[in-house]
Design an enzyme around this catalytic site. Sequence first.
Site, PDB file in Angstrom:
ATOM      1  N   ASP A 188       2.406 -11.878  -0.328  1.00 40.53           N
ATOM      2  CA  ASP A 188       2.416 -13.332  -0.195  1.00 40.53           C
ATOM      3  C   ASP A 188       1.294 -13.960  -1.029  1.00 40.53           C
ATOM      4  O   ASP A 188       0.158 -13.495  -0.991  1.00 40.53           O
ATOM      5  CB  ASP A 188       2.189 -13.649   1.296  1.00 40.53           C
ATOM      6  CG  ASP A 188       2.402 -15.100   1.638  1.00 40.53           C
ATOM      7  OD1 ASP A 188       3.548 -15.562   1.505  1.00 40.53           O
ATOM      8  OD2 ASP A 188       1.438 -15.768   2.057  1.00 40.53           O
ATOM      9  N   GLU A 228      -0.227   7.478  -3.486  1.00 39.85           N
ATOM     10  CA  GLU A 228      -0.522   8.666  -2.668  1.00 39.85           C
ATOM     11  C   GLU A 228       0.700   9.075  -1.843  1.00 39.85           C
ATOM     12  O   GLU A 228       0.754  10.174  -1.314  1.00 39.85           O
ATOM     13  CB  GLU A 228      -1.648   8.371  -1.661  1.00 39.85           C
ATOM     14  CG  GLU A 228      -3.016   8.191  -2.271  1.00 39.85           C
ATOM     15  CD  GLU A 228      -3.988   7.618  -1.238  1.00 39.85           C
ATOM     16  OE1 GLU A 228      -3.710   7.664  -0.021  1.00 39.85           O
ATOM     17  OE2 GLU A 228      -5.024   7.087  -1.680  1.00 39.85           O
TER      18      GLU A 228
HETATM   19  C1  GLC Z   1       4.161 -18.130   0.790  1.00 37.59           C
HETATM   20  C2  GLC Z   1       5.256 -18.052   1.816  1.00 37.59           C
HETATM   21  C3  GLC Z   1       5.328 -19.355   2.525  1.00 37.59           C
HETATM   22  C4  GLC Z   1       4.006 -19.593   3.227  1.00 37.59           C
HETATM   23  C5  GLC Z   1       2.846 -19.512   2.257  1.00 37.59           C
HETATM   24  C6  GLC Z   1       1.554 -19.366   2.971  1.00 37.59           C
HETATM   25  O1  GLC Z   1       4.439 -19.027  -0.193  1.00 37.59           O
HETATM   26  O2  GLC Z   1       6.452 -17.704   1.185  1.00 37.59           O
HETATM   27  O3  GLC Z   1       6.385 -19.428   3.428  1.00 37.59           O
HETATM   28  O4  GLC Z   1       3.999 -20.862   3.827  1.00 37.59           O
HETATM   29  O5  GLC Z   1       2.936 -18.395   1.413  1.00 37.59           O
HETATM   30  O6  GLC Z   1       1.443 -18.090   3.537  1.00 37.59           O
END
Ligand code: GLC
Length: 541
Positions: free
Chosen positions: A209, A256
């Site tokens: 993310d 790993e």
């Molecule tokens: C990413 C996720 C989104 C979230 C953001 C903060 O873009 O896809 O849904 O709100 O990160 O974590």
Amino acid sequence: MAVEWWRDAVIYQIYPRSFADSTGDGYGDLPGIVERLPYLRQLGVDAVWLSPFYLSPMADAGYDVADYLTVDPLFGDLADAQRLIERAHELDLRVIVDLVPNHTSDEHKWFRQALVSEPGSVERARYHFVDGRGEGGELPPNNWKSIFGGPAWTRIDDADGTGDRTQWYLHLFDVKQPDLNWDNEEVRQHFDDVLRFWLDLGVDGFRVDVAHSLVKADGLPDWDEEQAMLDGLVGPMWDQDGVHDVYRRWRKILDEYDGDRSLVAEAWVADPERLALYLRPDEMHTAFNFEFLDCRWDAAEYREIIASTMAADEAVGAPTTWVLNNHDVLRSVSRFGLTDPGSSHEGLGSEDEQPDNEAGLRRARAAALMMLGLPGSAYVYQGEELGLPEHTTLPDELRQDPTWFRSGFTRVGRDGCRIPMAWEAAEPALGFSPNGARWLPQPDAYAELAVDQQVGEDGSTWELYRSALALRKELALGRGTLEWVDVADDVVAFDNGPVRVLTNVLGSPVALPEGCEVLLSSTPIDDGMLPTDASVWLRTS
Ligand code: GLC
């Protein structure tokens, strides 16, 4: 040597709270997913990616993690996660889980400890706690904005009322999502452990993310330009070179393990060359191709984006990915149904232009055939295979996305693309839950698009996806090579091995070449002509 699976996999994104609810509380859960896994086998995808299901107060639907090693009770428990991974593997489906390293929840134990610790303490050093500007520290440390709206800094007694007002903490997203300090070795070590924990449990990879935001520019300098994340902008909070050390470190950990575990980056960066840096041989494996997702419905633009993203990835030996939908953007059916199709991926409310979902579906189906005909790996977001449109008339009082609240009710946010799945038309909540409970209501239009209305129905969007996935596999299109073909300005045309893929984008009908066999088309082809807003796969040899 066998080709690594992630090079050509079609990966289905499950948004757990909206996929299948086994308990009747209105929220999807892990056992619900397990029950529906055979559906994904039937559809023909290779892997699933699950959005976060970890312990969370759900201020951002689980992208605010309070404990990375615990399953939130809303979704089940760790044994459920284990069963899900095992069952998926039995069905020959790989499993990718979401990793949220940029920020924790403010309810993570680290943040709670930080709030009751002194400025300069090791507890505060795991986050970005900084003294305020102005005489009494009453101004935020810099002028950065939160992606969801409002300032990116909160003065700490707003959070816990301790009366210590000297410091502010950084949150690029919600106030309940404090950014971690990735210059801190303890933070790095903790995530090493998190990776190992899930790898040991058997996951095949991680979707990372906001992969481009972990490292911030030294000194956290002011930034006066736009910083909206989903537009791939630059700035001291995005895409700093130091972030690559983190991924080199993670790659060593993945290597790993046996079984080709992989990392996919969610990184909205300035251009394909910057993105490819994340895919160097000792970093991540793939990255979402958001340039493709964001492409307007325009043939020249598609040609340009396909060519430039493939060239940038090839230069580092990585496959290109293709994606039309996810849980953050307007669903493709509705996006392509706008007056200027594909011009925006922002969610829509009742006051906004209402898309023409019929035209949009036609284009979304054409786009899907183009996407699945390309070499590389592709993503399908739950409901995309049904041609579900965005919910564009959701009552405001039901909205839950922090974007809605933090923007002062000016941006409706992403709830409209996160509506519960449509399984059986005649069942309560369209089969999403056993008793009709659902955290958001489905719009009326979803009933006739439900799974049981489409499976086995000639010409349905589900059958289009199923056939395309089967053919793609049979003809190894994901491992093929692309050669451009010149047909007409408004037609995206390329050969991939034995298949010619043509997509007519807003053009007049074009004649198909003589003597070729139509393998698949997004709209019926009866007079040897490819109509506008349609795609076809032809066998040329
Ligand atoms: C990413 C996720 C989104 C979230 C953001 C903060 O873009 O896809 O849904 O709100 O990160 O974590």
